[in-house]
Enzyme design. Structure first.
Site, short mmCIF file in Angstrom:
data_model
loop_
_atom_site.label_atom_id
_atom_site.label_comp_id
_atom_site.label_asym_id
_atom_site.label_seq_id
_atom_site.Cartn_x
_atom_site.Cartn_y
_atom_site.Cartn_z
N ASN A 167 0.85 -1.20 0.00
CA ASN A 167 0.00 0.00 0.00
C ASN A 167 0.88 1.24 0.00
OD1 ASN A 167 0.56 0.76 2.88
ND2 ASN A 167 -0.34 -1.26 3.21
N PHE A 186 -4.58 3.07 14.79
CA PHE A 186 -4.87 4.03 13.73
C PHE A 186 -6.02 3.50 12.89
CE2 PHE A 186 -1.74 7.51 13.23
CZ PHE A 186 -1.00 7.27 14.37
N LYS A 210 -13.65 0.30 15.11
CA LYS A 210 -12.29 -0.25 15.31
C LYS A 210 -11.86 -0.08 16.77
CE LYS A 210 -10.88 0.20 10.54
NZ LYS A 210 -10.17 0.94 9.51
N1 CTP Z 1 -3.87 -3.56 11.97
C1 CTP Z 1 -3.13 -4.60 12.47
N2 CTP Z 1 -3.05 -5.79 11.80
C2 CTP Z 1 -3.73 -5.97 10.65
C3 CTP Z 1 -4.51 -4.91 10.13
C4 CTP Z 1 -4.56 -3.72 10.81
O1 CTP Z 1 -2.50 -4.45 13.51
N3 CTP Z 1 -3.65 -7.15 10.04
C5 CTP Z 1 -3.94 -2.30 12.73
C6 CTP Z 1 -3.30 -1.11 12.03
O2 CTP Z 1 -1.93 -1.00 12.35
C7 CTP Z 1 -4.11 0.04 12.58
C8 CTP Z 1 -5.46 -0.55 12.83
O3 CTP Z 1 -5.27 -1.96 12.90
O4 CTP Z 1 -3.60 0.50 13.83
C9 CTP Z 1 -6.51 -0.26 11.78
O5 CTP Z 1 -6.02 -0.54 10.51
P1 CTP Z 1 -6.87 -0.21 9.21
O6 CTP Z 1 -6.09 -0.63 8.02
O7 CTP Z 1 -7.39 1.20 9.29
O8 CTP Z 1 -8.14 -1.09 9.41
P2 CTP Z 1 -8.45 -2.62 9.32
O9 CTP Z 1 -8.64 -3.11 10.71
O10 CTP Z 1 -7.44 -3.32 8.48
O11 CTP Z 1 -9.88 -2.61 8.63
P3 CTP Z 1 -10.29 -2.14 7.14
O12 CTP Z 1 -9.10 -2.45 6.27
O13 CTP Z 1 -11.48 -3.00 6.86
O14 CTP Z 1 -10.63 -0.70 7.22
#
Ligand code: CTP
Length: 400
Positions: free
Chosen positions: A208, A321, A335
């Site tokens: 990403n 985040f 979240k």
């Molecule tokens: N995160 C994590 N491990 C993952 C995915 C996300 O620890 N496999 C953590 C990120 O570091 C961040 C938070 O979860 O602090 C939210 O990440 P985000 O990408 O905004 O959301 P997701 O939980 O992945 O949900 P979505 O992609 O459906 O928005």
């Protein structure tokens, strides 16, 4: 960063004196008002004019020069300084300071300073290892003098070893730390940053746009505020922050393993990383060859690191985040609850001035009690400090 700060930069006589010019440039660029004092020996290496031009202030070389104007030079400089830095600091200067000898403008001003003095030694490797030098350094440390240790390298005297002046950039980082209140001493922070890469084959991956800037800013700010910081980072183009333990990882799986191995020792976890939610079911051993007009890549879910951390939180503070492109607050609230975090930092990554790569961010801070803070557009540095202020406040609430 240093607006309104008065820094006295002492330059003593070593070949590394020319590097003090670069340090001066970094300090003035950051907004500091710098007053340079040079020893007689330093002037053999670099002229006062160079420092005067770059600092836009007169350079002090003579103990008696300002008395004629009714201003006792060394005392007034010593009184006004927010920080006194000596770079390079020779064995001679350090020896004099350790023994209370004040026989020139630099040593006199340093002794009259009640504020913090930061010394960046530079000398021959054998001088540095000399027991008398080491005792002098130890004595000054005991009295609260701060040191930026020299590094190993080729020395001007022909020897190789420890004694080379630390780089101006790192001395600058130590200056920032010395000028920052240490309100996070005792906290052990684990920060994750950057993207992850999920390999498809030996030449391709899924990832990403995360640049790592937000997480790195948090790691740097926390270090300056006295925390012990470990930064677990996916691949970024950023320089490794000084003073933090750096753990590079590639994939979400590697980040998971690194975080789980380290979290036991940490009192705060800040998960700024943009972790890939899915990875290819199979990572091909050889480069995938082009075949039909379409191809399907089968993906499997990665474990959610933050969610796992939320399950066994204890007194550890968890900051998550949320990167969103729509319905920022409702997604973020979900979240916060589902991942059991203390503070959730939400940003709409499509908004101008927010999200990946840019130097600023527009965040909303969400708390467990339903409060939401919206500080508006701020530099990532300022967002980092705001998050850390709130972490410190949550810790006080917890303790009080
Ligand atoms: N995160 C994590 N491990 C993952 C995915 C996300 O620890 N496999 C953590 C990120 O570091 C961040 C938070 O979860 O602090 C939210 O990440 P985000 O990408 O905004 O959301 P997701 O939980 O992945 O949900 P979505 O992609 O459906 O928005």
């Amino acid at each position: 960063m240093l607006n309104g700060k008065i820094i006295v930069l002492g330059v003593s006589g070593g070949i590394a004196a020319y590097k003090a010019v670069e340090l001066l440039r970094l300090l003035t660029k950051a907004g500091a008002d710098v007053h340079v004092i040079m020893t007689r020996a330093a002037q053999e290496f670099v002229t006062p004019l160079t420092f005067q031009t770059l600092s836009r202030n007169p350079v002090h070389t003579d103990l008696f020069e300002l008395m004629a104007q009714g201003d006792i030079g060394h005392i007034s400089l010593a009184d006004r300084a927010d920080l006194f830095v000596i770079a390079p600091a020779t064995a001679n200067i350090i020896g004099k300071l350790a023994c209370g000898i004040a026989d020139d403008m630099l040593t006199t001003t340093a002794m009259a300073t009640r504020g913090t003095v930061l010394l960046a030694p530079a000398m021959n490797v054998n001088m540095y290892g000399n027991a008398i030098y080491q005792e002098n350094e130890e004595r000054l440390r005991r009295h609260g003098y701060l040191f930026v240790n020299p590094v190993k390298g080729d020395l001007a005297c022909g020897w190789e070893g420890e004694g080379k002046l630390q780089t101006p950039e790192i001395i600058f980082q130590e200056v920032l730390k010395a000028l920052t209140p240490s309100d996070l001493v005792g906290e052990r922070l684990l920060v994750t940053a950057g993207p992850t890469r999920e390999e498809i084959d030996p030449v391709r991956y899924l990832s990403n746009h995360s640049s790592g800037k937000m997480g790195y800013a948090i790691a740097r700010a926390a270090w300056r505020r006295g925390a012990q910081v470990t930064l677990v980072s996916g691949p970024t183009a950023l320089p490794m922050p000084w003073g933090v333990t750096f753990v590079p990882v590639e994939s979400a799986g590697e980040m998971y393993d690194a975080v789980m191995a380290l979290v036991g020792e940490c009192s705060v976890v800040i998960k700024a990383a943009a972790v890939a939610d899915y990875r290819p079911v199979v990572r091909a051993g050889e480069k995938l060859k082009k075949r039909g007009d379409a191809m399907t890549l089968e993906l499997v879910k990665n474990r959610d690191i933050l969610r796992e951390l939320g399950k066994e939180k204890g007194s550890r503070l968890l900051v998550g985040f949320a990167a969103e492109t729509t319905e920022l607050l409702s997604n973020a609230r979900k979240k916060l609850a589902e991942k059991n975090v203390d503070l959730l930092v939400a940003n709409d990554v499509t908004e101008a001035g927010a999200g990946f790569s840019v130097e600023t961010n527009i965040v909303h801070l969400l708390y467990r009690d339903g409060r939401v803070e919206a500080p508006g557009i701020l530099s990532k540095e300022a967002v980092a400090n705001l998050i850390l202020n709130r972490v410190a406040a949550l810790r006080s609430e917890q303790e009080g």
